[in-house]
Each structure stands twice: as structure tokens, then as C-alpha cells.
Design an enzyme around this catalytic site. Structure first.
Site: not given
Ligand code: PCA
Length: 228
Positions: A96, A106, A159, A182
Site C-alpha cells: 500500500e 461497508r 486496515c 494486504h
Molecule cells: N482486512 C480488512 C480489515 C481486517 C483485514 O484483515 C481491511 O482490509 O480493512
């Protein structure tokens, strides 16, 4: 690379900038597993370039995730913080680039909260850049045959909330880098044939990302852009 400090005022020797804080999240949204939590367990205690990985699984809840993170930063005084989370449906690792100052959920978080268009930090800047060498991480992962991309958005759920809070907390801690990656679904979670990555591969990738962040000071100037 800046010289390592051997002592930090008020800190114990154990916590004097020889620590990498690695966070993941508990399962959310009806899933029973979250690969980011499992990576944390897999890399807990690992020594990477002389730094010890302290892995912690954060609650997937707006309020308690950042309260926990605040405590961890104070307790461990890490030299590097890599936060990770699941982005189901993505085929590779998403390194990111930017965290934005908004919560727009959401689905409810694990505590039942579903904020809409609220700031992560009231009065904070619209966004913070990751201070990781995002393109060098992507390049390193690709060299190792692991699919990875620069991602232009970490979403607006927990996140991104943790990512923004982290960068806000680190804004005045010179030399302490932070960022967010991610990860995809595990093969056991994905639709048959859908995008997924085995846990061992994700753990290898996250260890490589940490190593790159510890060793590459200046990011690469290669294209990591997107047309949409
Ligand atoms: N993914 C979610 C929240 C926790 C996770 O592992 C997100 O992308 O916000």
C-alpha cells in the site's frame, strides 16, 4: 542505513530499536481465518537482519485496533512497523502506498461499529504516505516469483484505519518506518481456482518485505502507477 541507536531514553535494552513490529488481523466479516494473523504466528520471534520480529494480531475493530497499536508502539519502540491485513480477491500482495483519513465501513467491524465518512484522526491531514520503499518491495517480491503490486488504496475499513493511525503516530519518530501490505486469501478460503496464495508463500513474501524495508533506504523510481 542510519546508525542503530543502542539506547533510547526511558527504554530498556530489549526494546531499543532492535524490533520489527508485525501486525495482522483476526478474522472478520464471517470468515473463520485471516491469513494475516497466521503470518504473524509464522514469523513471530524470527530474526531478520539482526532485528527480532514481534508479531501481534489486532482486533478487527476500529476502536480497539488502534488502542492496541498505540500500546504496542509505546511498549516495543520498534524500528520498523509492518501492518498486514487480508484483501480477499486480490491475486498478489498489495504494497500500500497511501493511507487516507476516512472511515467508511461497508460492513460492521467485529465490535459491531460501522462508521460512515468519519475521520481516523479529527483534524489530521487527508493522507499519509507509507514510509516503506514500496516499489523496492514490489520489485524484490517479483524477483522471487511472487505476484505483487503497488496498491493505490487500502480501502476505508479497519486496515486503512490502522494504516493511517500508524503513520500519524510515526509522523515525528524520525527513522522509524511504517507501512501496510494486504495479502490474498488462502487457497482454503478462495473459490476453487480463484485468486489465492498459500500461507508459506505469503510468510516468505512478508519476511522479504521486512528485509527490504530494513535494507533499502531510497525507493526505486520505477513505474508502479495505475490508469484506474
Ligand atoms: N482486512 C480488512 C480489515 C481486517 C483485514 O484483515 C481491511 O482490509 O480493512
Amino acid at each position: 542505513m542510519p546508525a542503530l541507536r543502542t539506547s533510547v531514553p526511558g527504554a530498556t535494552r530489549r526494546s531499543s530499536r532492535r524490533t520489527v513490529l508485525l501486525t495482522g488481523f483476526e478474522p472478520f466479516g464471517g470468515d473463520v481465518r485471516n491469513p494475516s494473523a497466521e503470518i504473524v504466528a509464522a514469523l513471530q520471534g524470527r530474526i531478520i537482519r539482526g532485528r527480532r520480529v514481534v508479531g501481534v494480531v489486532l482486533p478487527c475493530a476500529f476502536t480497539t485496533s488502534t488502542a492496541t497499536l498505540r500500546r504496542l508502539l509505546r511498549e516495543h519502540r520498534p524500528e520498523l512497523v509492518l501492518a498486514t491485513g487480508l484483501a480477499g480477491g486480490r491475486a498478489g500482495l498489495s504494497v500500500e502506498r497511501i493511507a487516507i483519513n476516512v472511515q467508511d465501513a461497508r460492513i460492521p467491524d467485529n465490535a459491531g461499529a460501522q462508521p460512515i465518512d468519519r475521520p481516523v484522526v479529527r483534524g489530521g491531514p487527508a493522507a499519509y504516505w507509507s514510509t516503506l520503499p514500496v516499489k523496492a518491495i514490489v520489485a524484490r517480491l517479483r524477483r522471487e516469483g511472487l505476484p505483487a503490486d503497488v496498491s493505490q488504496t487500502a480501502g476505508t475499513f479497519v486496515c486503512n484505519h490502522v494504516f493511517y493511525f500508524l503513520m500519524h503516530a510515526l509522523r515525528r519518530r524520525r527513522g522509524v518506518r511504517g507501512g501496510f501490505v494486504h495479502v490474498p486469501w488462502l487457497p482454503e478460503q478462495a473459490e476453487p481456482g480463484g485468486p489465492a496464495m498459500p500461507l508459506a508463500t505469503v510468510a516468505t513474501a512478508i519476511a522479504a518485505a521486512i528485509e527490504t524495508a530494513l535494507t533499502v533506504r531510497r525507493d526505486l523510481r520505477t513505474s508502479g502507477g495505475a490508469t484506474q
